[in-house]
Scaffold this motif. Sequence first.
Motif, PDB file in Angstrom:
ATOM      1  N   LEU A 113       0.818  -1.211   0.000  1.00  0.00           N
ATOM      2  CA  LEU A 113       0.000   0.000   0.000  1.00  0.00           C
ATOM      3  C   LEU A 113       0.852   1.261   0.000  1.00  0.00           C
ATOM      4  CD1 LEU A 113      -2.660  -1.073   2.648  1.00  0.00           C
ATOM      5  CD2 LEU A 113      -2.706  -1.418   0.166  1.00  0.00           C
ATOM      6  N   VAL A 114       1.973   1.225   0.700  1.00  0.00           N
ATOM      7  CA  VAL A 114       2.888   2.377   0.777  1.00  0.00           C
ATOM      8  C   VAL A 114       4.273   1.891   0.385  1.00  0.00           C
ATOM      9  CG1 VAL A 114       3.875   4.186   2.211  1.00  0.00           C
ATOM     10  CG2 VAL A 114       1.523   3.407   2.624  1.00  0.00           C
ATOM     11  N   GLN A 115       4.771   2.362  -0.753  1.00  0.00           N
ATOM     12  CA  GLN A 115       6.089   1.962  -1.222  1.00  0.00           C
ATOM     13  C   GLN A 115       7.183   2.676  -0.421  1.00  0.00           C
ATOM     14  OE1 GLN A 115       6.958  -0.265  -3.420  1.00  0.00           O
ATOM     15  NE2 GLN A 115       5.108  -0.671  -4.648  1.00  0.00           N
ATOM     16  N   ALA A 119      10.517   4.920  -0.001  1.00  0.00           N
ATOM     17  CA  ALA A 119      10.890   6.121  -0.761  1.00  0.00           C
ATOM     18  C   ALA A 119      12.383   6.375  -0.647  1.00  0.00           C
ATOM     19  CB  ALA A 119      10.117   7.332  -0.247  1.00  0.00           C
ATOM     20  N   THR A 155      10.662   2.458   4.948  1.00  0.00           N
ATOM     21  CA  THR A 155       9.431   1.872   5.465  1.00  0.00           C
ATOM     22  C   THR A 155       8.544   1.423   4.317  1.00  0.00           C
ATOM     23  OG1 THR A 155       9.497   3.329   7.397  1.00  0.00           O
ATOM     24  CG2 THR A 155       7.400   2.267   6.920  1.00  0.00           C
ATOM     25  N   VAL A 156       7.881   0.277   4.504  1.00  0.00           N
ATOM     26  CA  VAL A 156       6.910  -0.207   3.531  1.00  0.00           C
ATOM     27  C   VAL A 156       5.604  -0.488   4.260  1.00  0.00           C
ATOM     28  CG1 VAL A 156       7.579  -2.626   3.795  1.00  0.00           C
ATOM     29  CG2 VAL A 156       6.512  -1.881   1.669  1.00  0.00           C
ATOM     30  N   GLY A 157       4.481  -0.143   3.629  1.00  0.00           N
ATOM     31  CA  GLY A 157       3.161  -0.419   4.193  1.00  0.00           C
ATOM     32  C   GLY A 157       2.494  -1.532   3.406  1.00  0.00           C
ATOM     33  N   ASN A 159       8.865  -4.380   8.630  1.00  0.00           N
ATOM     34  CA  ASN A 159       8.461  -3.471   7.554  1.00  0.00           C
ATOM     35  C   ASN A 159       9.325  -2.215   7.511  1.00  0.00           C
ATOM     36  OD1 ASN A 159       7.350  -2.295   9.920  1.00  0.00           O
ATOM     37  ND2 ASN A 159       5.798  -1.245   8.691  1.00  0.00           N
ATOM     38  N   THR A 160      10.347  -2.142   8.360  1.00  0.00           N
ATOM     39  CA  THR A 160      11.290  -1.024   8.328  1.00  0.00           C
ATOM     40  C   THR A 160      12.711  -1.551   8.189  1.00  0.00           C
ATOM     41  OG1 THR A 160      11.557  -0.939  10.736  1.00  0.00           O
ATOM     42  CG2 THR A 160       9.792   0.394   9.771  1.00  0.00           C
ATOM     43  N   SER A 215       8.816  -4.803  -3.691  1.00  0.00           N
ATOM     44  CA  SER A 215       8.577  -3.358  -3.659  1.00  0.00           C
ATOM     45  C   SER A 215       9.327  -2.651  -4.777  1.00  0.00           C
ATOM     46  CB  SER A 215       9.031  -2.779  -2.321  1.00  0.00           C
ATOM     47  OG  SER A 215      10.459  -2.727  -2.263  1.00  0.00           O
TER      48      SER A 215
END
Length: 748
Positions: free
Chosen positions: A383-385, A387, A400-402, A433-434, A460
């Motif tokens: 949901l959140v790539q 950066a 971080t990835v969501g 996820n981090t 990702s």
Amino acid sequence: MKKVLLILLLVGFTAISQAALVDDFENYNTGAVAAGNGSPPWTTSEAAGFYADIMDDGAGNQFISQYASGDYRDIRTSTPISLGDSTVGTLFFRVYVNDETGLNHALGMTDMDDVDWYDEFSPMIRFIDNASSTDSQYQLSIRDDTAYVDNAAQLNVGQWYNLWLVIDTAGEGIGTFDIYLTQGNSDATESNKITFTGAPAGFRRHYTSGNPLDMFVMMAGTSPEAIQYNLLVDDIYLSPGKDLSYPSIHTKAWEPNPHNTAENVGTANATKVKLNLQWKTGLDPCDANNPNPDITNHLLYLDTNSAKLMYTKSWKEVNLPAGGPPPANDVNWAFYDLVYDTTYYWRVNEVLNNGDPNSQDPNEVITGDIWSFTTIGQSPKILVQPADKLGEDSENVVFTVGVSSATQEHYQWYKSNDVYPDVGDSTIGTDSNTLTVTANTTNDAYYYVKVTNDADTVTSNVVHLWLAREIARWRLNNDLTDSSTAAKGGTAEWDEADDPCDNHQGANGFDPCAIEGSHSGKFYDDVNAFISVPGSEDYFNHYVVGLTASCWVKVDPGVTGYDAVITKHSLSTSDVNGTVWEGWTLQLNAGTPLFEVRHGGVYAGASASIADSNWHMLTAVYDVDNGRGRLYVDGLLDGNDVAITPGSVQKTPLDRFAIASCDANDGGYHVNPFDGLIDDVRIFTYPMTSTEVAGMYVEHVTDATICIDSINPVHDYSGNCKVGLEDLAMLAAGWLDCNLYPESACDE
């Protein structure tokens, strides 16, 4: 029969908004307004070339727009209540303009059944293009019975606005109205009233006394040119009296949970998905604080085909009795057998007084809006790539990835030397996820994560940790090697230059005239002659976290058009029309420097031309954290310090970093060739401060002094960028000067 509003004096009564919905354009099929399209109650001009469409924003909201060709054309609908003589009422609607070019639309009310021209409106406002404003603005104008009030307000393209027209029919066909303007969904206040000379506005046309205003009208014009669907209109309400409240009485089922168009909802239930649908009962039109007591049943319809819900037929139908007395208005129903990764549509119709659930009569069934949701997928979904990150040396940065996953997910991070995930990449980090990485030269690399659950593995986007440093410096001293410590630029190369660079006839080469070292790059306005950097397609996209690009140029007078100096720039590969650019450019326009971050919407331009046969240092800075683009000329902040929205900046120009040219199609061809000398090209991954930029200039011009940010200290009366005895003397010379009248006041 319509109700004609009358003014009533009520003592000891708390007013409740009685906004009557004219139309919110929901529950129609999108497309042309015509019979058979959900039967929208609008009448359109019959003339050929006129169009009016119900449109969808893709997020579940519908609105109306129109377009005229060949003449001015109208679209109109009757209002559920009307405004008679000596009556006050409030017309509310929302508007959005997506292109001000050729904008020419009027909205208002009339007592006539047909409208052919503006003089058949009574209260009327108009949205038109304003040539004197910027391309991102348009004007709201008013036409009363004597003259136009042009430019009563300047509005921005690409934003929704709320308008309230508080209409006073006054009597004998004469009337006035005040206009209130806001954004968001809050009520208006007196501070939101549009003020102008001659306010309030007068009616464009005196209506016929005894014949109430009962028609809402929109008119599209063709002057100065016809632009399709550039004005969108939504949520039209008419209220008795002065009502500045934001219309929000939900008379039908409302506040769906999950929210409309929600994605990745539900929980795993073996091979199916479990999901609880929830909503609120429609409110009592006479008591907005409580649900409608006449609602006795909720009819829940669910299907993967939205068209079926238009006819209240679906594969899931649930008839729920209305539960409990007010305010027990939360209703829910659980499904246990939904399919993974599937979009469902649902609506709730509410039956009044145990009426026929299949009735089309709004007095028996209140038809609900159609909502949608998409269930979770069996595969994990990112949901959140992650950066890109910028870090100072030894600073810890966190990626971080969501993720959404039907079952327990696991994480494996990787470190790579390039933008391509492959077998040779090394694992790094923990099952989290981090990922925390220390910024240094070794870790200036690419990173990505693979997420695995019981069903699948997904990867990702590949992102980069950028170490804040200089990554390339081409001194152009008779060679094209990168002399920076990082040496990320490698060896650049001449493109399309076949001569030995000794006669300088129509091709680029080196020139002994230089600001740094022995030579500079010489360019002769040849579109096929420039310098590019092999392998820079990916690595030099660091500008999304920060950028400083600097060089020296020497240009003779008389240059015209655009001259690209240094660029990382191309057309978007996803743009089929060839109009969306990505990357950044530092160019000259008729000798005047400008710096643009594409997608940022603005550019920083210098104040004057530098085409004077002298050397000048140009420095472009993109400060992502503060959303600013800056351009310096000879160490001084020159021209604009402009706002750039980081979220609008794209990262993917696929062409090489170039000197003296600008890519126009992912390497297919180049434009804006440079004419003059370029020297000492430097690229940094971070935004320099004004002090650092000044330091680069003084490095070459050792006797120069720079006034940082071109701003003198407050008490610098002499204008030399410092406060000293000279300023004190100037202050003392004017001490006790007095211009008060009468003169005796100076002695007090």
